[in-house]
Design a protein around this motif. Structure first.
Motif, PDB file in Angstrom:
ATOM      1  N   LEU A   1      45.996  11.484 -22.348  1.00 13.88           N
ATOM      2  CA  LEU A   1      47.365  11.631 -21.827  1.00 13.88           C
ATOM      3  C   LEU A   1      47.720  13.117 -21.700  1.00 13.88           C
ATOM      4  CD1 LEU A   1      50.238  10.312 -21.249  1.00 13.88           C
ATOM      5  CD2 LEU A   1      50.689  10.664 -23.663  1.00 13.88           C
ATOM      6  N   PHE A   2      47.457  13.857 -22.754  1.00 18.74           N
ATOM      7  CA  PHE A   2      47.784  15.284 -22.734  1.00 18.74           C
ATOM      8  C   PHE A   2      46.902  16.026 -21.727  1.00 18.74           C
ATOM      9  CE2 PHE A   2      47.551  19.584 -24.835  1.00 18.74           C
ATOM     10  CZ  PHE A   2      48.797  19.977 -24.387  1.00 18.74           C
ATOM     11  N   GLY A   3      45.621  15.643 -21.683  1.00 22.75           N
ATOM     12  CA  GLY A   3      44.713  16.258 -20.714  1.00 22.75           C
ATOM     13  C   GLY A   3      45.178  16.005 -19.286  1.00 22.75           C
ATOM     14  N   SER A   4      45.615  14.775 -19.009  1.00 22.22           N
ATOM     15  CA  SER A   4      46.106  14.453 -17.657  1.00 22.22           C
ATOM     16  C   SER A   4      47.350  15.268 -17.330  1.00 22.22           C
ATOM     17  CB  SER A   4      46.447  12.966 -17.550  1.00 22.22           C
ATOM     18  OG  SER A   4      45.352  12.212 -17.943  1.00 22.22           O
ATOM     19  N   LEU A   5      48.195  15.462 -18.337  1.00 20.01           N
ATOM     20  CA  LEU A   5      49.410  16.269 -18.127  1.00 20.01           C
ATOM     21  C   LEU A   5      49.035  17.707 -17.767  1.00 20.01           C
ATOM     22  CD1 LEU A   5      52.570  16.033 -18.474  1.00 20.01           C
ATOM     23  CD2 LEU A   5      52.239  17.117 -20.680  1.00 20.01           C
ATOM     24  N   LEU A   6      48.021  18.237 -18.455  1.00 13.79           N
ATOM     25  CA  LEU A   6      47.561  19.598 -18.149  1.00 13.79           C
ATOM     26  C   LEU A   6      47.006  19.668 -16.729  1.00 13.79           C
ATOM     27  CD1 LEU A   6      45.663  20.893 -21.324  1.00 13.79           C
ATOM     28  CD2 LEU A   6      47.858  21.627 -20.451  1.00 13.79           C
ATOM     29  N   LEU A   7      46.228  18.640 -16.361  1.00 17.24           N
ATOM     30  CA  LEU A   7      45.639  18.609 -15.013  1.00 17.24           C
ATOM     31  C   LEU A   7      46.705  18.566 -13.941  1.00 17.24           C
ATOM     32  CD1 LEU A   7      42.593  16.208 -15.141  1.00 17.24           C
ATOM     33  CD2 LEU A   7      42.664  18.670 -14.946  1.00 17.24           C
ATOM     34  N   ARG A   8      47.677  17.679 -14.145  1.00 18.96           N
ATOM     35  CA  ARG A   8      48.762  17.564 -13.154  1.00 18.96           C
ATOM     36  C   ARG A   8      49.508  18.888 -13.036  1.00 18.96           C
ATOM     37  NH1 ARG A   8      51.801  11.844 -13.133  1.00 18.96           N
ATOM     38  NH2 ARG A   8      49.991  10.499 -13.116  1.00 18.96           N
ATOM     39  N   SER A   9      49.752  19.531 -14.177  1.00 17.30           N
ATOM     40  CA  SER A   9      50.472  20.804 -14.156  1.00 17.30           C
ATOM     41  C   SER A   9      49.644  21.853 -13.427  1.00 17.30           C
ATOM     42  CB  SER A   9      50.758  21.288 -15.572  1.00 17.30           C
ATOM     43  OG  SER A   9      51.470  20.321 -16.256  1.00 17.30           O
ATOM     44  N   TYR A  10      48.324  21.829 -13.673  1.00 15.92           N
ATOM     45  CA  TYR A  10      47.430  22.787 -13.021  1.00 15.92           C
ATOM     46  C   TYR A  10      47.455  22.590 -11.508  1.00 15.92           C
ATOM     47  CZ  TYR A  10      43.013  25.031 -11.726  1.00 15.92           C
ATOM     48  OH  TYR A  10      42.061  25.814 -11.135  1.00 15.92           O
TER      49      TYR A  10
ATOM     50  N   PHE B   1      41.651  17.133 -32.332  1.00 14.37           N
ATOM     51  CA  PHE B   1      42.357  16.943 -31.062  1.00 14.37           C
ATOM     52  C   PHE B   1      41.836  17.939 -30.016  1.00 14.37           C
ATOM     53  CE2 PHE B   1      46.010  17.036 -28.135  1.00 14.37           C
ATOM     54  CZ  PHE B   1      46.165  15.687 -27.932  1.00 14.37           C
ATOM     55  N   ALA B   2      41.535  19.163 -30.464  1.00 16.85           N
ATOM     56  CA  ALA B   2      40.979  20.166 -29.530  1.00 16.85           C
ATOM     57  C   ALA B   2      39.639  19.685 -28.983  1.00 16.85           C
ATOM     58  CB  ALA B   2      40.830  21.508 -30.245  1.00 16.85           C
ATOM     59  N   VAL B   3      38.823  19.078 -29.845  1.00 15.61           N
ATOM     60  CA  VAL B   3      37.511  18.567 -29.398  1.00 15.61           C
ATOM     61  C   VAL B   3      37.718  17.464 -28.355  1.00 15.61           C
ATOM     62  CG1 VAL B   3      35.412  17.352 -30.122  1.00 15.61           C
ATOM     63  CG2 VAL B   3      36.401  19.118 -31.592  1.00 15.61           C
ATOM     64  N   LEU B   4      38.621  16.513 -28.683  1.00 20.88           N
ATOM     65  CA  LEU B   4      38.857  15.378 -27.760  1.00 20.88           C
ATOM     66  C   LEU B   4      39.348  15.897 -26.407  1.00 20.88           C
ATOM     67  CD1 LEU B   4      40.622  12.818 -30.145  1.00 20.88           C
ATOM     68  CD2 LEU B   4      38.294  12.699 -29.249  1.00 20.88           C
ATOM     69  N   LEU B   5      40.260  16.860 -26.448  1.00 24.60           N
ATOM     70  CA  LEU B   5      40.822  17.369 -25.195  1.00 24.60           C
ATOM     71  C   LEU B   5      39.772  18.154 -24.400  1.00 24.60           C
ATOM     72  CD1 LEU B   5      43.786  17.564 -23.854  1.00 24.60           C
ATOM     73  CD2 LEU B   5      43.401  19.964 -24.276  1.00 24.60           C
ATOM     74  N   CYS B   6      38.968  18.951 -25.099  1.00 24.00           N
ATOM     75  CA  CYS B   6      37.938  19.726 -24.384  1.00 24.00           C
ATOM     76  C   CYS B   6      36.913  18.786 -23.746  1.00 24.00           C
ATOM     77  CB  CYS B   6      37.257  20.701 -25.342  1.00 24.00           C
ATOM     78  SG  CYS B   6      38.286  22.122 -25.682  1.00 24.00           S
ATOM     79  N   PHE B   7      36.542  17.718 -24.437  1.00 22.24           N
ATOM     80  CA  PHE B   7      35.599  16.758 -23.840  1.00 22.24           C
ATOM     81  C   PHE B   7      36.223  16.078 -22.619  1.00 22.24           C
ATOM     82  CE2 PHE B   7      32.846  16.032 -27.875  1.00 22.24           C
ATOM     83  CZ  PHE B   7      32.135  17.176 -27.573  1.00 22.24           C
ATOM     84  N   PHE B   8      37.516  15.784 -22.719  1.00 13.81           N
ATOM     85  CA  PHE B   8      38.215  15.169 -21.577  1.00 13.81           C
ATOM     86  C   PHE B   8      38.205  16.134 -20.385  1.00 13.81           C
ATOM     87  CE2 PHE B   8      42.081  14.644 -19.060  1.00 13.81           C
ATOM     88  CZ  PHE B   8      42.002  13.305 -18.707  1.00 13.81           C
ATOM     89  N   LEU B   9      38.542  17.396 -20.649  1.00 11.03           N
ATOM     90  CA  LEU B   9      38.571  18.387 -19.560  1.00 11.03           C
ATOM     91  C   LEU B   9      37.166  18.632 -19.000  1.00 11.03           C
ATOM     92  CD1 LEU B   9      41.160  21.009 -20.908  1.00 11.03           C
ATOM     93  CD2 LEU B   9      41.518  19.266 -19.164  1.00 11.03           C
ATOM     94  N   LEU B  10      36.161  18.569 -19.864  1.00 12.32           N
ATOM     95  CA  LEU B  10      34.781  18.751 -19.408  1.00 12.32           C
ATOM     96  C   LEU B  10      34.402  17.645 -18.418  1.00 12.32           C
ATOM     97  CD1 LEU B  10      32.128  20.422 -19.957  1.00 12.32           C
ATOM     98  CD2 LEU B  10      31.491  18.592 -21.518  1.00 12.32           C
ATOM     99  N   ARG B  11      34.912  16.441 -18.679  1.00 14.60           N
ATOM    100  CA  ARG B  11      34.595  15.305 -17.794  1.00 14.60           C
ATOM    101  C   ARG B  11      35.323  15.413 -16.459  1.00 14.60           C
ATOM    102  NH1 ARG B  11      35.466  11.955 -22.150  1.00 14.60           N
ATOM    103  NH2 ARG B  11      37.411  11.165 -21.288  1.00 14.60           N
ATOM    104  N   VAL B  12      36.604  15.806 -16.485  1.00 19.26           N
ATOM    105  CA  VAL B  12      37.401  15.720 -15.263  1.00 19.26           C
ATOM    106  C   VAL B  12      37.687  17.057 -14.571  1.00 19.26           C
ATOM    107  CG1 VAL B  12      38.521  13.536 -15.873  1.00 19.26           C
ATOM    108  CG2 VAL B  12      39.547  15.666 -16.592  1.00 19.26           C
ATOM    109  N   LYS B  13      37.758  18.151 -15.304  1.00 24.87           N
ATOM    110  CA  LYS B  13      38.065  19.450 -14.673  1.00 24.87           C
ATOM    111  C   LYS B  13      37.455  20.569 -15.513  1.00 24.87           C
ATOM    112  CE  LYS B  13      40.878  21.056 -11.310  1.00 24.87           C
ATOM    113  NZ  LYS B  13      40.887  20.573  -9.939  1.00 24.87           N
TER     114      LYS B  13
END
Lengths: 259, 214
Positions: free
Chosen positions: A195-204, B196-208
């Motif tokens: 959820l937070f990652g998607s929010l960052l992406l949308r903001s980007y 949480f930083a690990v989970l978010l970085c893995f998510f970003l690695l997958r999508v952007k």
């Protein structure tokens, strides 16, 4: 979302404090806040409160404004100074079981709470009588770098959009079952990270559209225009009175400290 | 983890502003050196807004839930822009929510911003120290360390300031034990920030993945 609760920080009005030019207002009230932060003697608090209450009454801000904005930060201060009367000091006023109420602790807690209330109320006078953009323009005219003011303006402009996006995404997540059935902690956390990652992406992605729009409107093509004089008449009376009050607090504090 | 107005004596608040002013100068100089600020300003501003809003998310840790600070993550994603983002975030929090304070803005910025910048630099170390590791392991390890370090250092500075800057009549040994107890109590939060930083970085690695590259 807590952000939307206090969106109406500025209260329009016609008081002298409202009409006070933003730059001297910002500097005078900041000076007063720092003078209050210097207070270390309880005996000065009534004078400080006299000054702050007079300013608040002069600004004609409604009492409900103070009541509405005070509880949230007030809780923090209660949590932070609540322990002091029980752990700090040597003069025991009352003792029961393992607890002892100490005089010095009470005095310290009262001093901190008093300073906090006075500074916060002064801050409310500043924010309640000055639109945020005017305040930002005053900061820029005081030499705050353009990058900081541009970023502040954009962050403030899109804060509520981003908050709305998050609310929509959370609602969508709940409609898909988040929080309704028993799920493992790991799954919960993965959902929240996504959820937070998607929010960052949308903001980007939104930032790229915003940048294109800003370029089309000429952002970065010409030097920043000369700043207009900030709105409001440069009333000298509030400036003189506020600075006199601030200086008097500092002088009294220094005199008491040297006794 | 913000210090409100009235808690700290004026000299500490002034020192906080002085250090924050110096750090702003350094950060802006680095930003001008390393990136085109015109392109990056909207990106940094919107990401700062996202972090501001995202810090309201609460993570379930039965039987309670905790709010994350996310300053380590800000350092990972924004690099030098983390400093102005934190400064602005704190200013807006003080204005909109009454969380933190105007006189303590400098101290709060130093407390949250310097650990964020250091966390960002720690994360970049993976390009040198993590070369021998598989890319995913390296990313996970360094994002955990950066996320946990950011909030850990901020917590240490916060408690040290609150305990040592309030002129109480506590004995020095009592102050030290308080500081130790408070830090120990925050170890779970530090660990959570890292995870949480690990989970978010893995998510970003997958999508952007480009969001993780600076």
């Amino acid at each position: 979302m807590a952000v939307s609760l206090h969106a109406d920080v500025y209260i329009p009005g016609q008081s002298a404090i409202h009409r006070w030019a933003a730059r001297p207002k910002l500097l005078s009230l900041l000076g007063l806040m720092f003078a209050i932060a210097m207070v270390r003697h309880l005996v000065l608090l009534p004078w400080v409160f006299g000054v702050v209450i007079s300013l608040y009454l002069w600004s004609q801000l409604p009492f409900t404004y103070l009541c509405r904005r005070l509880p949230y930060p007030g809780l923090f201060i209660v949590a932070m100074v609540g322990l002091l009367p029980w752990i700090s000091g040597e003069t025991v006023l009352w003792q029961g079981w393992i607890f002892s109420l100490r005089l010095e602790g009470i005095q310290m807690a009262a001093l901190i709470a008093g300073r906090f209330l006075a500074i916060l109320t002064t801050g409310f006078v500043l924010l309640g009588t000055t639109p945020f953009l005017t305040l930002l323009e005053a900061m820029r005219s005081l030499g705050i770098p353009t990058l900081l003011t541009d970023m502040t303006l954009l962050t403030y402009r899109y804060l509520f959009d981003v908050a709305n996006q998050l609310a929509t995404m959370r609602q969508a997540m709940e409609l898909r079952g988040y929080g309704h059935s028993r799920q493992t902690l790991r799954r919960h956390w993965n959902w929240l990270a996504a959820l937070f990652g998607s929010l960052l992406l949308r903001s980007y992605e939104q930032s790229q559209r915003v940048y294109s729009a800003m370029r089309l409107r000429g952002y970065g093509q010409q030097p920043p225009r000369a700043l207009q004089r900030t709105a409001g008449a440069a009333l000298t009376l509030p400036t003189i009175l506020t600075l006199t009050a601030a200086v008097s607090v500092v002088i009294c504090e220094l005199s008491l400290a040297s006794l | 983890m913000h210090i409100p107005d009235g808690i700290l004596p004026a000299p500490v608040c002034v020192a906080g502003y002085a250090i924050a002013g110096g750090m702003t100068w350094v950060a802006l100089k680095q930003i001008k050196k390393t990136s085109d600020s015109q392109v990056e300003v909207p990106k940094a501003a919107l990401m700062a807004a996202a972090f501001f809003v995202g810090s309201s998310l609460s993570l379930p840790v039965p039987p309670v839930s905790v709010h994350l600070v996310l300053n380590g993550l800000l350092g990972i994603v924004l690099g030098w822009y983390a400093w102005p983002a934190i400064l602005i975030g704190l200013l807006l929090q003080a204005i909109l929510l009454g969380h933190g304070g105007v006189t303590t803005l400098g101290v709060d910025a130093v407390m949250m911003g310097i650990p964020a910048l250091l966390a960002g630099q720690l994360f970049q170390l993976r390009h040198y120290l993590g070369k021998s590791l598989p890319p995913k392991v390296s990313l996970g390890l360094f994002s955990f360390v950066a996320g946990a370090f950011g909030v850990g250092l901020s917590a240490l500075v916060f408690f040290a300031l609150v305990i040592f800057a309030i002129p109480s009549t506590l004995e020095q040994s009592t102050e030290k034990s308080f500081l130790t107890a408070l830090m120990l109590g925050h170890i779970p939060l530090i660990f959570l920030e890292g995870v949480f930083a690990v989970l978010l970085c893995f998510f970003l690695l997958r999508v952007k993945p480009e969001l993780l590259e600076r």
